[in-house]
Design an enzyme around this catalytic site. Sequence first.
Site, PDB file in Angstrom:
ATOM      1  N   GLY A   1       0.947  -1.141   0.087  1.00 55.38           N
ATOM      2  CA  GLY A   1      -0.214   0.028   0.051  1.00 55.38           C
ATOM      3  C   GLY A   1       0.858   1.180  -0.080  1.00 55.38           C
ATOM      4  N   LEU A   2       0.223   2.453   0.141  1.00 56.19           N
ATOM      5  CA  LEU A   2       0.847   3.739  -0.124  1.00 56.19           C
ATOM      6  C   LEU A   2       1.976   3.657   1.302  1.00 56.19           C
ATOM      7  CD1 LEU A   2      -1.910   5.886  -1.579  1.00 56.19           C
ATOM      8  CD2 LEU A   2       0.157   4.914  -2.935  1.00 56.19           C
ATOM      9  N   SER A   3       2.699   4.673   1.029  1.00 53.34           N
ATOM     10  CA  SER A   3       3.301   5.214   2.263  1.00 53.34           C
ATOM     11  C   SER A   3       2.328   5.883   3.094  1.00 53.34           C
ATOM     12  CB  SER A   3       4.556   6.465   1.987  1.00 53.34           C
ATOM     13  OG  SER A   3       5.010   6.670   3.187  1.00 53.34           O
ATOM     14  N   GLY A   4       2.290   5.452   4.566  1.00 50.63           N
ATOM     15  CA  GLY A   4       1.415   6.217   5.428  1.00 50.63           C
ATOM     16  C   GLY A   4      -0.069   5.283   5.440  1.00 50.63           C
ATOM     17  N   ALA A   5      -0.167   4.423   4.674  1.00 54.20           N
ATOM     18  CA  ALA A   5      -1.258   3.576   4.908  1.00 54.20           C
ATOM     19  C   ALA A   5      -1.805   2.779   6.122  1.00 54.20           C
ATOM     20  CB  ALA A   5      -1.461   2.357   3.511  1.00 54.20           C
ATOM     21  N   GLY A   6      -0.508   2.618   6.623  1.00 56.71           N
ATOM     22  CA  GLY A   6      -0.916   1.744   7.767  1.00 56.71           C
ATOM     23  C   GLY A   6      -0.217   0.436   7.862  1.00 56.71           C
ATOM     24  N   LYS A   7       0.654  -0.004   6.932  1.00 56.37           N
ATOM     25  CA  LYS A   7       1.138  -1.446   6.602  1.00 56.37           C
ATOM     26  C   LYS A   7       1.852  -1.829   7.744  1.00 56.37           C
ATOM     27  CE  LYS A   7       3.642  -0.279   2.930  1.00 56.37           C
ATOM     28  NZ  LYS A   7       3.127   1.425   2.957  1.00 56.37           N
TER      29      LYS A   7
ATOM     30  N   SER B   1       5.864  -1.657  -2.472  1.00 52.08           N
ATOM     31  CA  SER B   1       5.843  -2.658  -3.519  1.00 52.08           C
ATOM     32  C   SER B   1       4.828  -2.240  -4.355  1.00 52.08           C
ATOM     33  CB  SER B   1       5.609  -4.026  -3.005  1.00 52.08           C
ATOM     34  OG  SER B   1       4.691  -4.288  -2.004  1.00 52.08           O
TER      35      SER B   1
END
Length: 205
Positions: A31-37, A105
């Site tokens: 997921g995007l940067s800051g998405a909470g991964k 990714s």
Amino acid sequence: MSNIVWHQHSVDQAARAKLKGQNPVLLWFTGLSGAGKSTLAGALERALFEAGFHTYLLDGDNVRHGLCKDLGFSVADRDENLRRVGEVAKLMVDAGLVVLSAFISPTREERDSIRARFPTGQFIEVHVSTPLSICEQRDPKGLYVKARRGEISNFTGISSPYEAPLSAELTIDTSKGDLASQVRALIDYLTAIEVINPSRLTASA
């Protein structure tokens, strides 16, 4: 003809998994940067660890302190970063671990290439689908501000595309619901596909 041959060990993945009482898998959080991964993967690992499961979390920032410290952020270097992580994750799964990987990714090709290294069912793609607008509001590292100013090139979601998975095993938007319920959804999925035994989670509660 290569002189390098695969050495077959006397202890295999099945034996290691049996000893640990779990079915090894790789959960790939994208997921995007800051998405909470990383937050989501870390909370899941904590829940599994406290229940006695053998886990390891590979984080996008952490691997660049050692394994991938020689790499930059060009397209070629980002591809190599993920290739290395995929190989390390494969070794860890072979060791019988439940592996969690949190990486942007951004391309389907990268993720599918890693998936192809694992038997069916051992690669679980978790799309952390938090919208770009929310990720920008969070911006925990201040990267979106820099990207909008043009200070960071090839920044995913701003100046470089993110290709959302077409058929992820799980999709979680961390802007909806709380962390506990999101972790519960992941645990329920792992239980349903028999990666973990739910009785161990109950016993640790």
